[in-house]
Design a protein around this motif. Structure first.
Motif, mmCIF file in Angstrom:
data_model
loop_
_atom_site.group_PDB
_atom_site.id
_atom_site.type_symbol
_atom_site.label_atom_id
_atom_site.label_comp_id
_atom_site.label_asym_id
_atom_site.label_seq_id
_atom_site.Cartn_x
_atom_site.Cartn_y
_atom_site.Cartn_z
ATOM 1 N N TYR A 192 0.844 -1.200 0.000
ATOM 2 C CA TYR A 192 0.000 0.000 0.000
ATOM 3 C C TYR A 192 0.886 1.259 0.000
ATOM 4 N N ALA A 193 1.926 1.255 0.837
ATOM 5 C CA ALA A 193 2.832 2.411 0.927
ATOM 6 C C ALA A 193 3.555 2.618 -0.413
ATOM 7 N N ARG A 194 3.970 1.510 -1.036
ATOM 8 C CA ARG A 194 4.650 1.630 -2.342
ATOM 9 C C ARG A 194 3.716 2.266 -3.363
ATOM 10 N N LYS A 195 2.431 1.828 -3.315
ATOM 11 C CA LYS A 195 1.442 2.383 -4.251
ATOM 12 C C LYS A 195 1.270 3.885 -3.993
ATOM 13 N N LYS A 196 1.178 4.265 -2.695
ATOM 14 C CA LYS A 196 0.994 5.679 -2.339
ATOM 15 C C LYS A 196 2.192 6.521 -2.791
ATOM 16 N N ALA A 197 3.400 5.951 -2.648
ATOM 17 C CA ALA A 197 4.604 6.685 -3.060
ATOM 18 C C ALA A 197 4.580 6.895 -4.583
ATOM 19 N N ALA A 198 4.149 5.858 -5.309
ATOM 20 C CA ALA A 198 4.086 5.975 -6.772
ATOM 21 C C ALA A 198 3.052 7.024 -7.157
ATOM 22 N N GLU A 199 1.891 6.996 -6.489
ATOM 23 C CA GLU A 199 0.841 7.979 -6.791
ATOM 24 C C GLU A 199 1.325 9.403 -6.528
ATOM 25 N N ALA A 200 2.170 9.547 -5.494
ATOM 26 C CA ALA A 200 2.676 10.882 -5.142
ATOM 27 C C ALA A 200 3.868 11.283 -6.018
ATOM 28 N N GLY A 201 4.295 10.356 -6.889
ATOM 29 C CA GLY A 201 5.402 10.661 -7.818
ATOM 30 C C GLY A 201 6.761 10.668 -7.141
ATOM 31 N N VAL A 202 6.884 9.948 -5.989
ATOM 32 C CA VAL A 202 8.167 9.970 -5.264
ATOM 33 C C VAL A 202 8.738 8.563 -5.049
ATOM 34 N N ALA A 203 8.304 7.615 -5.910
ATOM 35 C CA ALA A 203 8.762 6.231 -5.721
ATOM 36 C C ALA A 203 10.286 6.118 -5.820
ATOM 37 N N ASP A 204 10.920 7.066 -6.530
ATOM 38 C CA ASP A 204 12.387 7.010 -6.654
ATOM 39 C C ASP A 204 13.085 7.419 -5.352
ATOM 40 N N LYS A 205 12.357 8.090 -4.468
ATOM 41 C CA LYS A 205 12.991 8.567 -3.215
ATOM 42 C C LYS A 205 12.497 7.813 -1.986
ATOM 43 N N ALA A 206 11.368 7.112 -2.131
ATOM 44 C CA ALA A 206 10.749 6.477 -0.960
ATOM 45 C C ALA A 206 10.674 4.972 -1.178
ATOM 46 N N SER A 207 11.416 4.208 -0.381
ATOM 47 C CA SER A 207 11.355 2.749 -0.517
ATOM 48 C C SER A 207 10.785 2.139 0.761
ATOM 49 N N PHE A 208 10.196 0.960 0.602
ATOM 50 C CA PHE A 208 9.559 0.291 1.748
ATOM 51 C C PHE A 208 9.919 -1.184 1.707
ATOM 52 N N ILE A 209 10.086 -1.729 2.900
ATOM 53 C CA ILE A 209 10.438 -3.142 2.969
ATOM 54 C C ILE A 209 9.641 -3.802 4.091
ATOM 55 N N GLN A 210 9.290 -5.083 3.875
ATOM 56 C CA GLN A 210 8.612 -5.824 4.930
ATOM 57 C C GLN A 210 9.675 -6.336 5.880
ATOM 58 N N GLY A 211 9.496 -6.062 7.160
ATOM 59 C CA GLY A 211 10.463 -6.560 8.125
ATOM 60 C C GLY A 211 10.098 -6.143 9.527
ATOM 61 N N ASP A 212 10.861 -6.676 10.480
ATOM 62 C CA ASP A 212 10.629 -6.352 11.882
ATOM 63 C C ASP A 212 11.525 -5.174 12.262
ATOM 64 N N MET A 213 10.908 -4.149 12.812
ATOM 65 C CA MET A 213 11.672 -2.928 13.115
ATOM 66 C C MET A 213 12.814 -3.178 14.095
ATOM 67 N N TYR A 214 12.658 -4.210 14.950
ATOM 68 C CA TYR A 214 13.719 -4.464 15.933
ATOM 69 C C TYR A 214 14.957 -5.089 15.280
ATOM 70 N N GLU A 215 14.740 -5.661 14.095
ATOM 71 C CA GLU A 215 15.861 -6.309 13.386
ATOM 72 C C GLU A 215 16.459 -5.402 12.317
ATOM 73 N N ALA A 216 15.807 -4.276 12.056
ATOM 74 C CA ALA A 216 16.176 -3.462 10.887
ATOM 75 C C ALA A 216 17.551 -2.819 11.037
ATOM 76 N N ASP A 217 18.217 -2.672 9.888
ATOM 77 C CA ASP A 217 19.489 -1.942 9.852
ATOM 78 C C ASP A 217 19.155 -0.457 9.712
ATOM 79 N N ILE A 218 19.459 0.317 10.742
ATOM 80 C CA ILE A 218 19.125 1.750 10.681
ATOM 81 C C ILE A 218 20.397 2.604 10.635
ATOM 82 N N SER A 219 21.524 1.947 10.329
ATOM 83 C CA SER A 219 22.806 2.652 10.452
ATOM 84 C C SER A 219 22.938 3.840 9.496
#
Ligand SMILES: C[S@@+](CC[C@H](N)C(=O)[O-])C[C@H]1O[C@@H](n2cnc3c(N)ncnc32)[C@H](O)[C@@H]1O
Length: 273
Positions: free
Chosen positions: A105-132
């Motif tokens: 849904y977020a990917r679709k919204k980013a595409a609709e807003a014309g910012v898919a090149d700047k906004a990426s989304f991934i399925q994952g657990d926030m506690y495991e995510a690489d935020i470095s």
């Protein structure tokens, strides 16, 4: 004969796989199916989905003083609105969301807003995510979620900004609290936290020993036998005074250095020892 049987078995396996894939695709994308729409309050792995109101999202990005050089990461990104709001300002960003439907849904919204090149989304657990890579973390999570993430936050580059909608981090006083205006309902308060440089320890400053104690951005300590006063730590930037002498400098790993003003003037340097 053996080869023929083996060939037939492979063909059958490939066909079965093909039919299965086609069946699964047909199941997940049947014509006439309503497109996925999230519901406010729907359950989530560690916290439900409630979207940040748009004025609050903008206030979060303002409070963090974001610029196009930033890289934004939202943990529990929901419909992607914080990352998309940043992308509309020309800032690259990334969202980590546990619910795969929300990710699509977020990917679709980013595409609709014309910012898919700047906004990426991934399925994952926030506690495991690489935020470095994050320089700004705009978040809408419960204090207990934030508490679990604090050890990760403290590994980030000093000066990284964490801007939170509505909830505070236990025991860590925000560097700033601001209010959004307009249609923000219950969710108008934004807390800004700036990741502090590690300052605690003993430092050799000229002939004297600077001893610092640290609780997040709060520092106390002594220079020689004198207590330091008016001490502040903003990311890497440290300031304190001893009597009528002010020390202003930057911490870079095991070294800090800067200017002295007031009763004396010049430069100073200290090494962690
Ligand atoms: C309160 S909503 C915030 C959504 C978005 N950040 C915003 O501000 O509009 C929290 C989101 O976190 C997601 N979530 C819950 N537990 C999670 C986990 N362990 N890892 C990743 N996402 C999670 C939920 O599905 C929900 O979309």
């Amino acid at each position: 004969m053996k080869n023929l049987r083996f060939g037939a078995a492979v063909t059958l396996a490939v066909l079965t796989l093909g039919v299965t894939v086609a069946f699964v695709q047909a199941q997940s994308n049947r014509p006439g199916d309503k497109p996925y729409e999230p519901r406010k309050g729907q359950s989530g792995k560690d916290v439900i989905w409630v979207p940040t109101p748009d004025p609050t999202a903008e206030k979060m990005l303002d409070a963090a003083r974001t610029t196009p050089d930033d890289y934004v990461i939202d943990l529990g990104s929901g419909d992607g609105r914080l990352v998309i709001a940043a992308a509309k300002r020309g800032i690259r960003g990334h969202g980590v969301e546990f619910n795969p439907d929300m990710v699509e849904y977020a990917r679709k919204k980013a595409a609709e807003a014309g910012v898919a090149d700047k906004a990426s989304f991934i399925q994952g657990d926030m506690y495991e995510a690489d935020i470095s890579k994050a320089t700004v973390l705009p978040l809408f999570l419960l204090s207990e979620n934030l508490e679990r993430l604090v050890p990760k936050f403290l590994t980030l580059k000093p000066g990284t900004r964490i801007v939170i909608n509505g909830y505070q981090i236990y025991g860590w006083e925000p560097d700033q609290t601001v209010l959004a205006e307009g249609d923000c309902g219950y969710w108008c308060t934004v807390y800004l936290y700036i990741v502090p440089a590690p300052a605690e320890g003993t430092w050799q400053l000229g002939e004297q020993v600077l001893t610092l104690k640290q609780e997040y951005q709060k520092i106390t300590g002594t220079l020689g036998k004198s207590a330091i006063e008016n001490a502040t730590l903003n990311g890497n930037e440290i300031r304190f005074s001893v009597g009528r002498t002010q020390y202003m400098g930057r911490i870079e790993g095991a070294e800090m250095k800067g200017r002295i003003a007031g009763a004396r003037s010049g430069v100073w340097m200290a090494r962690k020892g």
